[in-house]
Write a protein that holds these residues in place. Structure first.
Motif, PDB file in Angstrom:
ATOM      1  N   LEU A 162       0.811  -1.217   0.000  1.00 25.61           N
ATOM      2  CA  LEU A 162       0.000   0.000   0.000  1.00 25.61           C
ATOM      3  C   LEU A 162       0.845   1.268   0.000  1.00 25.61           C
ATOM      4  O   LEU A 162       0.428   2.298  -0.546  1.00 25.61           O
ATOM      5  N   ASP A 163       2.023   1.230   0.609  1.00 28.86           N
ATOM      6  CA  ASP A 163       2.891   2.413   0.581  1.00 28.86           C
ATOM      7  C   ASP A 163       3.400   2.680  -0.829  1.00 28.86           C
ATOM      8  O   ASP A 163       3.516   3.832  -1.252  1.00 28.86           O
ATOM      9  N   VAL A 164       3.701   1.613  -1.554  1.00 25.50           N
ATOM     10  CA  VAL A 164       4.176   1.764  -2.931  1.00 25.50           C
ATOM     11  C   VAL A 164       3.054   2.286  -3.819  1.00 25.50           C
ATOM     12  O   VAL A 164       3.225   3.257  -4.567  1.00 25.50           O
ATOM     13  N   VAL A 165       1.875   1.666  -3.750  1.00 25.72           N
ATOM     14  CA  VAL A 165       0.793   2.066  -4.652  1.00 25.72           C
ATOM     15  C   VAL A 165       0.264   3.457  -4.306  1.00 25.72           C
ATOM     16  O   VAL A 165      -0.150   4.202  -5.199  1.00 25.72           O
ATOM     17  N   ALA A 166       0.295   3.833  -3.015  1.00 25.67           N
ATOM     18  CA  ALA A 166      -0.179   5.172  -2.636  1.00 25.67           C
ATOM     19  C   ALA A 166       0.752   6.259  -3.147  1.00 25.67           C
ATOM     20  O   ALA A 166       0.320   7.396  -3.362  1.00 25.67           O
ATOM     21  N   ALA A 167       2.027   5.921  -3.349  1.00 22.38           N
ATOM     22  CA  ALA A 167       2.996   6.902  -3.837  1.00 22.38           C
ATOM     23  C   ALA A 167       3.028   6.984  -5.358  1.00 22.38           C
ATOM     24  O   ALA A 167       3.743   7.827  -5.909  1.00 22.38           O
ATOM     25  N   ALA A 168       2.267   6.148  -6.041  1.00 16.60           N
ATOM     26  CA  ALA A 168       2.236   6.173  -7.501  1.00 16.60           C
ATOM     27  C   ALA A 168       1.607   7.473  -7.987  1.00 16.60           C
ATOM     28  O   ALA A 168       0.841   8.121  -7.260  1.00 16.60           O
ATOM     29  N   PRO A 169       1.893   7.876  -9.206  1.00 16.69           N
ATOM     30  CA  PRO A 169       1.256   9.087  -9.746  1.00 16.69           C
ATOM     31  C   PRO A 169      -0.261   9.013  -9.632  1.00 16.69           C
ATOM     32  O   PRO A 169      -0.867   7.952  -9.814  1.00 16.69           O
ATOM     33  N   GLY A 170      -0.867  10.155  -9.311  1.00 18.08           N
ATOM     34  CA  GLY A 170      -2.293  10.183  -9.048  1.00 18.08           C
ATOM     35  C   GLY A 170      -3.147   9.685 -10.191  1.00 18.08           C
ATOM     36  O   GLY A 170      -4.215   9.104  -9.969  1.00 18.08           O
ATOM     37  N   PHE A 171      -2.686   9.856 -11.430  1.00 16.70           N
ATOM     38  CA  PHE A 171      -3.510   9.414 -12.558  1.00 16.70           C
ATOM     39  C   PHE A 171      -3.647   7.897 -12.574  1.00 16.70           C
ATOM     40  O   PHE A 171      -4.639   7.364 -13.076  1.00 16.70           O
ATOM     41  N   LEU A 172      -2.653   7.181 -12.011  1.00 17.92           N
ATOM     42  CA  LEU A 172      -2.754   5.720 -11.966  1.00 17.92           C
ATOM     43  C   LEU A 172      -3.813   5.286 -10.952  1.00 17.92           C
ATOM     44  O   LEU A 172      -4.605   4.369 -11.220  1.00 17.92           O
ATOM     45  N   THR A 173      -3.840   5.934  -9.798  1.00 17.44           N
ATOM     46  CA  THR A 173      -4.883   5.637  -8.816  1.00 17.44           C
ATOM     47  C   THR A 173      -6.263   5.958  -9.375  1.00 17.44           C
ATOM     48  O   THR A 173      -7.216   5.184  -9.237  1.00 17.44           O
ATOM     49  N   ALA A 174      -6.367   7.112 -10.023  1.00 17.27           N
ATOM     50  CA  ALA A 174      -7.650   7.495 -10.628  1.00 17.27           C
ATOM     51  C   ALA A 174      -8.083   6.491 -11.675  1.00 17.27           C
ATOM     52  O   ALA A 174      -9.281   6.208 -11.838  1.00 17.27           O
ATOM     53  N   SER A 175      -7.128   5.911 -12.386  1.00 23.25           N
ATOM     54  CA  SER A 175      -7.447   4.891 -13.379  1.00 23.25           C
ATOM     55  C   SER A 175      -8.025   3.646 -12.717  1.00 23.25           C
ATOM     56  O   SER A 175      -9.015   3.065 -13.185  1.00 23.25           O
ATOM     57  N   GLY A 176      -7.414   3.211 -11.613  1.00 20.65           N
ATOM     58  CA  GLY A 176      -7.944   2.055 -10.887  1.00 20.65           C
ATOM     59  C   GLY A 176      -9.324   2.322 -10.335  1.00 20.65           C
ATOM     60  O   GLY A 176     -10.186   1.430 -10.322  1.00 20.65           O
ATOM     61  N   TYR A 177      -9.541   3.549  -9.897  1.00 19.80           N
ATOM     62  CA  TYR A 177     -10.868   3.925  -9.396  1.00 19.80           C
ATOM     63  C   TYR A 177     -11.899   3.819 -10.521  1.00 19.80           C
ATOM     64  O   TYR A 177     -12.999   3.285 -10.328  1.00 19.80           O
ATOM     65  N   GLY A 178     -11.545   4.295 -11.709  1.00 18.60           N
ATOM     66  CA  GLY A 178     -12.454   4.184 -12.844  1.00 18.60           C
ATOM     67  C   GLY A 178     -12.738   2.745 -13.215  1.00 18.60           C
ATOM     68  O   GLY A 178     -13.876   2.381 -13.548  1.00 18.60           O
ATOM     69  N   ASP A 179     -11.703   1.892 -13.141  1.00 16.35           N
ATOM     70  CA  ASP A 179     -11.893   0.479 -13.473  1.00 16.35           C
ATOM     71  C   ASP A 179     -12.807  -0.199 -12.465  1.00 16.35           C
ATOM     72  O   ASP A 179     -13.671  -1.014 -12.833  1.00 16.35           O
ATOM     73  N   LEU A 180     -12.652   0.135 -11.176  1.00 21.77           N
ATOM     74  CA  LEU A 180     -13.510  -0.491 -10.177  1.00 21.77           C
ATOM     75  C   LEU A 180     -14.937   0.049 -10.250  1.00 21.77           C
ATOM     76  O   LEU A 180     -15.904  -0.689 -10.012  1.00 21.77           O
ATOM     77  N   ALA A 181     -15.088   1.319 -10.599  1.00 24.99           N
ATOM     78  CA  ALA A 181     -16.431   1.883 -10.740  1.00 24.99           C
ATOM     79  C   ALA A 181     -17.236   1.173 -11.820  1.00 24.99           C
ATOM     80  O   ALA A 181     -18.471   1.169 -11.787  1.00 24.99           O
ATOM     81  N   ALA A 182     -16.551   0.543 -12.767  1.00 25.76           N
ATOM     82  CA  ALA A 182     -17.237  -0.190 -13.833  1.00 25.76           C
ATOM     83  C   ALA A 182     -18.054  -1.358 -13.296  1.00 25.76           C
ATOM     84  O   ALA A 182     -18.960  -1.851 -13.984  1.00 25.76           O
ATOM     85  N   LYS A 183     -17.756  -1.804 -12.069  1.00 24.64           N
ATOM     86  CA  LYS A 183     -18.513  -2.922 -11.513  1.00 24.64           C
ATOM     87  C   LYS A 183     -19.964  -2.529 -11.230  1.00 24.64           C
ATOM     88  O   LYS A 183     -20.826  -3.398 -11.079  1.00 24.64           O
TER      89      LYS A 183
END
Length: 441
Positions: A162-183
């Protein structure tokens, strides 16, 4: 590991260990060795992911006594693409070694398919909460102008720090959020396939995905701020989505028509010239908005009043549909769309029988759909708070572009969705028009 992950792993066909938590990168070598042995291993990364975690992963593997071959590190720019030629590059490097994908969507998919074609398992160490394919069965891959999900086993081990993924560029997190919202709209599509008995819901698999979606999407602003504690729900939700695909041996639990919007835009190379290129999750997010809006107008209709025999009699003959598909697509994509659409096309008594449960039980079906869905306005607010695109213009499209994608998405795959229900009832164009007249003016 949570009870939900434990239960999902018990149903998984390929993945034997999923590690999610803060600081777990140091455990990666031991957890991978416990499942896959001492190697040798080839770490498959790009320059960006190697800079983030390459040395730490290598140190963890060495501490666990693992043998290491020379890593395969792709350039960081231009962004790596999930094309079959890159998959072949990974396969050529493997030799007798086992791949460890260090990265997110593309690196994972390339390693997954290459490992499958060489008859061996692999592991993944995630560096961003950017998509749900970490633990997923199959790899979306483009070849010869068509992008399809190729069957191949999921990773044997997945490590998500979680420390690694939280430090990733924000657009990558936003992308994962969009992918999960597809559910959300994807689940509504599955409800319709369940009611019509085209593809009944597996309740255990449904629970793996849908049981945690609300919690995983509940803190968009904290995710955008990079709060590591907020990532537990999102990362677990993404991992559970992939494990559900394993258990189901298909992508239905995690996707519906909204993903076909994304796939078609990817084949059109939408945003491919940007730096970074427009992500899968960003396109899926706009596809999800489109499908939530479509569902929104669909549930307002009184299906109980529909004359099914008249709808069946008015069904467009197959030869005219095939002609329209070939006018809509070209080349291999047209051939694929014809095959996929033919697989779900029924007429006459078969069509009446398919739709009868939906019409006869419409009040309760409508309630199931309303419970599953959020409005397109609500979803747009959630996406915006997470830093994800929340309107077509955010990804370089107009409302008219999205509107033109609806018939292409319907033809693109054999999976039964709300688009097919509307099409079979003779309401497709009317509902598309209503969607854009009332919601996306």
């Amino acid at each position: 590991m949570s009870d939900a992950l434990d239960a999902a792993l018990a149903r998984a066909t390929d993945t034997r260990d999923v590690v999610v938590g803060r600081g777990v990168l140091t455990e990666a070598g031991r957890r991978i060795a416990d499942v896959l042995g001492q190697g040798p291993y080839v770490v498959v990364a790009d320059e960006n992911t190697w800079a983030v975690a390459g040395e730490a992963l290598t140190a963890s593997l060495r501490a666990a006594g693992c043998a290491l071959a020379e890593p395969l590190v792709f350039p960081g720019r231009p962004a790596l693409y999930a094309s079959y030629d890159n998959c072949l590059t990974v396969g050529e490097r493997l030799g007798d070694a086992t791949a460890i994908a260090l990265g997110a969507g593309t690196l994972n998919d390339l390693s997954k398919l290459a490992s499958h074609e060489h008859g061996r398992p692999y592991a993944v160490v995630g560096t961003a909460a950017s998509m749900d394919g970490y633990t997923g069965f199959g790899a979306p891959m483009e070849a010869d102008g068509v992008k399809i999900t190729r069957p191949c086993p999921a990773p044997a081990v997945a490590v998500l720090d979680l420390d690694v993924v939280a430090a990733a560029p924000g657009f990558l997190t936003a992308s994962g959020y969009g992918d999960l919202a597809a559910k959300i709209p994807g689940g509504a599509d599955w409800i319709l396939a369940d009611v019509t008995e085209v593809e009944p819901i597996d309740t255990a698999v449904w629970g793996m995905v849908q049981g945690g979606v609300a919690m995983a999407l509940a803190r968009p602003s904290d995710l955008a701020a990079g709060d590591p504690d907020a990532f537990a729900g999102l990362v677990e939700g993404l991992a559970l989505s992939g494990l559900a695909m394993q258990a189901y041996a298909g992508t239905r639990p995690a996707s519906g028509a909204e993903h076909y919007f994304s796939h078609l835009w990817e084949l059109d190379h939408l945003g491919a010239d940007l730096d970074p290129p427009l992500s899968h999750g960003f396109k899926v997010g706009i596809g999800s908005l489109a499908m939530c809006a479509f569902h929104e107008v669909l549930v307002e209709r009184d299906f109980a009043a529909i004359d099914l025999e008249a709808a069946a009699a008015a069904r467009t003959p197959w030869d005219r549909i095939e002609a329209d598909i070939r006018d809509t697509f070209t080349g291999a994509l047209a051939d694929n769309a014809v095959k996929e659409t033919r697989a779900k096309y029924v007429t006459g008594d078969d069509l009446v029988a398919r739709l009868r449960p939906l019409v006869d039980d419409w009040p309760s079906v409508r309630e199931r759909l309303r419970t599953q869905l959020v409005t397109s306005a609500e979803l747009a607010g959630m996406l915006a708070a997470a830093g994800a695109p929340s309107r077509p213009e955010d990804i370089g499209l107009t409302a008219a572009d999205v509107r033109a994608t609806f018939p292409r998405a319907m033809y693109y795959r054999s999976r039964y969705t709300a688009l097919d229900v509307a099409w079979e009832l003779g309401l497709f164009q009317e509902l598309v028009d209503d969607t854009f007249t009332r919601l996306w003016v």
